[in-house]
Design a protein around this motif. Structure first.
Motif, PDB file in Angstrom:
ATOM      1  N   LEU A  92      46.969  20.632  32.876  1.00 51.89           N
ATOM      2  CA  LEU A  92      45.575  20.876  33.245  1.00 51.89           C
ATOM      3  C   LEU A  92      44.687  20.256  32.176  1.00 51.89           C
ATOM      4  N   PRO A  93      43.530  19.693  32.559  1.00 51.55           N
ATOM      5  CA  PRO A  93      42.670  19.046  31.564  1.00 51.55           C
ATOM      6  C   PRO A  93      42.122  20.056  30.569  1.00 51.55           C
ATOM      7  N   LEU A  94      41.911  19.597  29.338  1.00 56.67           N
ATOM      8  CA  LEU A  94      41.365  20.451  28.286  1.00 56.67           C
ATOM      9  C   LEU A  94      39.951  20.853  28.649  1.00 56.67           C
ATOM     10  N   SER A  95      39.686  22.146  28.555  1.00 58.21           N
ATOM     11  CA  SER A  95      38.335  22.650  28.794  1.00 58.21           C
ATOM     12  C   SER A  95      37.890  23.408  27.562  1.00 58.21           C
ATOM     13  N   SER A  96      36.598  23.711  27.503  1.00 64.59           N
ATOM     14  CA  SER A  96      36.060  24.419  26.343  1.00 64.59           C
ATOM     15  C   SER A  96      35.083  25.479  26.802  1.00 64.59           C
ATOM     16  N   ALA A  97      35.332  26.726  26.419  1.00 70.32           N
ATOM     17  CA  ALA A  97      34.421  27.827  26.745  1.00 70.32           C
ATOM     18  C   ALA A  97      33.363  27.947  25.658  1.00 70.32           C
ATOM     19  N   ARG A  98      32.106  27.973  26.073  1.00 61.95           N
ATOM     20  CA  ARG A  98      31.008  28.103  25.126  1.00 61.95           C
ATOM     21  C   ARG A  98      30.630  29.569  24.982  1.00 61.95           C
ATOM     22  N   ILE A  99      30.475  30.018  23.732  1.00 62.07           N
ATOM     23  CA  ILE A  99      30.083  31.403  23.511  1.00 62.07           C
ATOM     24  C   ILE A  99      28.926  31.467  22.508  1.00 62.07           C
ATOM     25  N   ASP A 100      28.005  30.517  22.604  1.00 62.91           N
ATOM     26  CA  ASP A 100      26.896  30.484  21.658  1.00 62.91           C
ATOM     27  C   ASP A 100      26.028  31.745  21.737  1.00 62.91           C
ATOM     28  N   ASP A 101      25.974  32.399  22.919  1.00 68.04           N
ATOM     29  CA  ASP A 101      25.155  33.584  23.054  1.00 68.04           C
ATOM     30  C   ASP A 101      25.960  34.860  22.853  1.00 68.04           C
ATOM     31  N   TYR A 102      27.115  34.723  22.295  1.00 70.76           N
ATOM     32  CA  TYR A 102      28.027  35.830  22.091  1.00 70.76           C
ATOM     33  C   TYR A 102      27.456  36.825  21.078  1.00 70.76           C
ATOM     34  N   LEU A 103      27.428  38.105  21.447  1.00 68.52           N
ATOM     35  CA  LEU A 103      26.894  39.131  20.563  1.00 68.52           C
ATOM     36  C   LEU A 103      27.553  40.464  20.909  1.00 68.52           C
ATOM     37  N   PRO A 104      28.290  41.077  19.987  1.00 69.31           N
ATOM     38  CA  PRO A 104      28.924  42.367  20.293  1.00 69.31           C
ATOM     39  C   PRO A 104      27.894  43.424  20.670  1.00 69.31           C
ATOM     40  N   HIS A 105      28.099  44.070  21.812  1.00 72.76           N
ATOM     41  CA  HIS A 105      27.175  45.104  22.266  1.00 72.76           C
ATOM     42  C   HIS A 105      27.873  45.977  23.305  1.00 72.76           C
ATOM     43  N   ALA A 106      27.411  47.202  23.422  1.00 73.87           N
ATOM     44  CA  ALA A 106      27.940  48.101  24.447  1.00 73.87           C
ATOM     45  C   ALA A 106      27.320  47.750  25.798  1.00 73.87           C
ATOM     46  N   PRO A 107      28.067  47.847  26.899  1.00 69.63           N
ATOM     47  CA  PRO A 107      27.467  47.639  28.222  1.00 69.63           C
ATOM     48  C   PRO A 107      26.365  48.674  28.458  1.00 69.63           C
ATOM     49  N   ASP A 108      25.323  48.284  29.189  1.00 69.62           N
ATOM     50  CA  ASP A 108      24.234  49.219  29.496  1.00 69.62           C
ATOM     51  C   ASP A 108      24.464  49.908  30.837  1.00 69.62           C
ATOM     52  N   PHE A 109      25.719  49.962  31.264  1.00 67.52           N
ATOM     53  CA  PHE A 109      26.100  50.645  32.502  1.00 67.52           C
ATOM     54  C   PHE A 109      27.498  51.228  32.295  1.00 67.52           C
ATOM     55  N   PRO A 110      27.876  52.224  33.069  1.00 65.27           N
ATOM     56  CA  PRO A 110      29.201  52.830  32.886  1.00 65.27           C
ATOM     57  C   PRO A 110      30.318  51.859  33.271  1.00 65.27           C
ATOM     58  N   VAL A 111      31.291  51.728  32.406  1.00 65.00           N
ATOM     59  CA  VAL A 111      32.476  50.923  32.678  1.00 65.00           C
ATOM     60  C   VAL A 111      33.701  51.831  32.612  1.00 65.00           C
ATOM     61  N   THR A 112      34.529  51.743  33.620  1.00 62.77           N
ATOM     62  CA  THR A 112      35.828  52.410  33.593  1.00 62.77           C
ATOM     63  C   THR A 112      36.850  51.405  34.085  1.00 62.77           C
ATOM     64  N   ALA A 113      37.583  50.835  33.162  1.00 64.94           N
ATOM     65  CA  ALA A 113      38.573  49.810  33.480  1.00 64.94           C
ATOM     66  C   ALA A 113      39.900  50.208  32.842  1.00 64.94           C
ATOM     67  N   ARG A 114      40.857  49.269  32.898  1.00 62.09           N
ATOM     68  CA  ARG A 114      42.184  49.592  32.402  1.00 62.09           C
ATOM     69  C   ARG A 114      42.828  48.363  31.774  1.00 62.09           C
ATOM     70  N   ILE A 115      43.636  48.584  30.743  1.00 61.74           N
ATOM     71  CA  ILE A 115      44.446  47.518  30.159  1.00 61.74           C
ATOM     72  C   ILE A 115      45.651  47.289  31.072  1.00 61.74           C
ATOM     73  N   ILE A 116      45.798  46.060  31.573  1.00 57.68           N
ATOM     74  CA  ILE A 116      46.887  45.793  32.514  1.00 57.68           C
ATOM     75  C   ILE A 116      47.946  44.855  31.942  1.00 57.68           C
TER      76      ILE A 116
END
Length: 342
Positions: free
Chosen positions: A231-255
Motif C-alpha cells: 500500500l502506498p505510504l500515507s501520512s496522518a496530520r495531527i497539527d491540531d492535536y490537543l489532549p482533552h476530555a470529550p464534551d459528551f459521554p463516551v462508553t466504549a471498550r478495548i477490543i
C-alpha cells in the motif's frame, strides 16, 4: 517530529504562561516541587503530571489564559518551571534563568539532545501515524503483490531485492508491506465486524517501474513472504492535536492490543470499538474502567461499582475504531475493559 514539536509549543506555552489557580479548581498534587528543570527525555504530559493530578486538563488552563499568550516559544531541556504563591492561589510560570543540562562529552554537540520536548513519547506512536492499520474487507486482495525474489527464497527481509506485480507508477516510490490480520468485532453489538487489521511488515522502495516492477526492502519488522501486499505510504496530520476530555459521554471498550499480549500497561497501544462515527477524535483522553463481579457470602453474584484503573489518549481515528496510547495504569488493563469520559 515536526507535528509533535508544534503541539509542544501550543500546550506548554498554554500551561505555564503566567497561570494562577487554586489546588481545588484544577487539582494540584500534594507533593508539587517548587521548581523543575526540564531534562532530555521529558514529555509535556510527564512534566504536567508533576504538578497536576489530571494532566489532561491542560486545555482548561489554556482556555482560561488564552489572552495572556503573546509570543509562543518552544520548551527545551534546561528550561526551569517554578511555582509561586500569590493572593489568587498558586502560579506556575517559566523562570527567566536557564538550568545547566549535563550531557555526556560524546553527545554534547548532538542536536537531538536539545530538541523541544514532545507532548507524549513520540517514538511510541509515530510508527502508527502513517500505517493504514484498519482496512475494508478485500482491499489488500486488490493491492500490488510481492511475487518473490530471483533466487525464489521463501522468507524475505531488509536489503533483499523483490519483484512486484500490478504496481501503479503514479503513487510514489515508497510503499509499505502488509498482510491480512484479524477481524475487529464489536462485543457490544453482536460482534459485528468493524474492520480488518492490516499487519505492517515493512517498507520497500521501488527502483524500477515495469509490468513486473523491481523494489528493495528498506525495512522489515517481520518476515516478508511471497503474496504479501503493498500500500502506498500515507501520512496522518495531527497539527491540531490537543489532549482533552470529550464534551459528551463516551462508553466504549478495548477490543484489541498491539502485540497480542494478555495484560496491558503504560505506553502500550490499544484498539477501541468506537471511531469518528461516534464523534471520537484524536486527542480525546478516556478513563479506563474495570468491571468487577464477585459472589457474596451467600454465594449470590454481586456487581461492584466500576473501578477506574487508567487513562488512554486517542491518537488515531478511523470510521468505526480508534487507536489509543495507555498513559496511566494502576493495575494491569485487559481487553474488554471499558473506556469512558473521565
Amino acid at each position: 517530529m515536526r507535528t509533535l514539536t508544534i503541539i509542544s509549543v501550543i500546550l506548554f506555552t498554554s500551561l505555564f504562561s503566567g497561570l494562577s489557580f487554586s489546588a481545588g479548581e484544577i487539582g494540584l498534587r500534594d507533593d508539587i516541587p517548587d521548581r523543575y528543570q526540564v531534562v532530555p527525555g521529558d514529555t509535556l504530559w510527564g512534566i504536567a503530571s508533576r504538578f497536576l493530578k489530571e494532566p489532561w486538563r491542560w486545555p482548561e488552563i489554556w482556555q482560561m489564559n488564552r489572552g495572556q499568550i503573546r509570543n509562543p516559544h518552544r520548551i527545551y531541556p534546561g528550561d526551569v518551571i517554578i511555582i509561586e504563591n500569590t493572593r489568587y492561589g498558586k502560579r506556575l510560570r517559566m523562570a527567566s534563568e536557564k538550568g545547566v543540562v549535563r550531557l555526556s562529552p560524546r553527545i554534547r554537540a548532538e542536536e537531538s539532545a536539545m530538541r523541544a520536548i514532545p507532548v507524549i513519547p513520540a517514538a511510541k506512536i509515530e510508527p502508527f501515524l502513517n500505517q493504514p492499520l484498519v482496512i475494508e474487507k478485500g482491499k489488500l486482495d486488490r493491492a500490488p503483490v510481492i511475487l518473490g525474489a530471483s533466487d525464489d527464497r521463501v522468507i524475505l527481509s531488509t536489503g533483499d531485492k523483490v519483484y512486484v506485480g500490478d504496481l501503479p507508477a503514479d503513487q510514489g516510490v515508497i510503499w509499505q508491506v502488509f498482510r491480512n490480520g484479524k477481524a475487529l468485532t464489536d462485543p457490544d453489538y453482536d460482534n459485528r465486524i468493524l474492520g480488518y487489521e492490516a499487519v505492517y511488515l515493512g517498507t520497500v522502495e521501488i527502483t524500477d517501474f515495469a509490468v513486473i516492477s523491481t523494489a528493495k526492502i528498506s525495512r522489515s519488522v517481520q518476515e516478508i513472504l511471497k503474496g504479501d501486499r503493498l500500500l502506498p505510504l500515507s501520512s496522518a496530520r495531527i497539527d491540531d492535536y490537543l489532549p482533552h476530555a470529550p464534551d459528551f459521554p463516551v462508553t466504549a471498550r478495548i477490543i484489541s492490543v498491539y502485540g497480542g499480549v494478555n495484560e496491558i500497561g503504560e505506553n502500550m497501544i490499544v484498539t477501541l470499538n468506537q471511531g469518528s462515527h461516534d464523534r471520537i477524535e484524536p486527542g480525546h483522553v478516556l478513563a479506563v474502567y474495570r468491571k468487577n463481579d464477585i459472589r457474596s457470602h451467600e454465594g449470590k453474584p454481586v456487581s461492584l461499582p466500576d473501578e477506574r484503573i487508567g487513562l488512554a489518549l486517542v491518537f488515531r481515528v478511523f470510521d468505526t475504531v480508534s487507536y489509543a496510547l495507555i498513559m496511566q495504569s494502576t493495575q494491569a488493563i485487559k481487553v474488554m475493559d471499558a473506556v469512558k469520559t473521565p
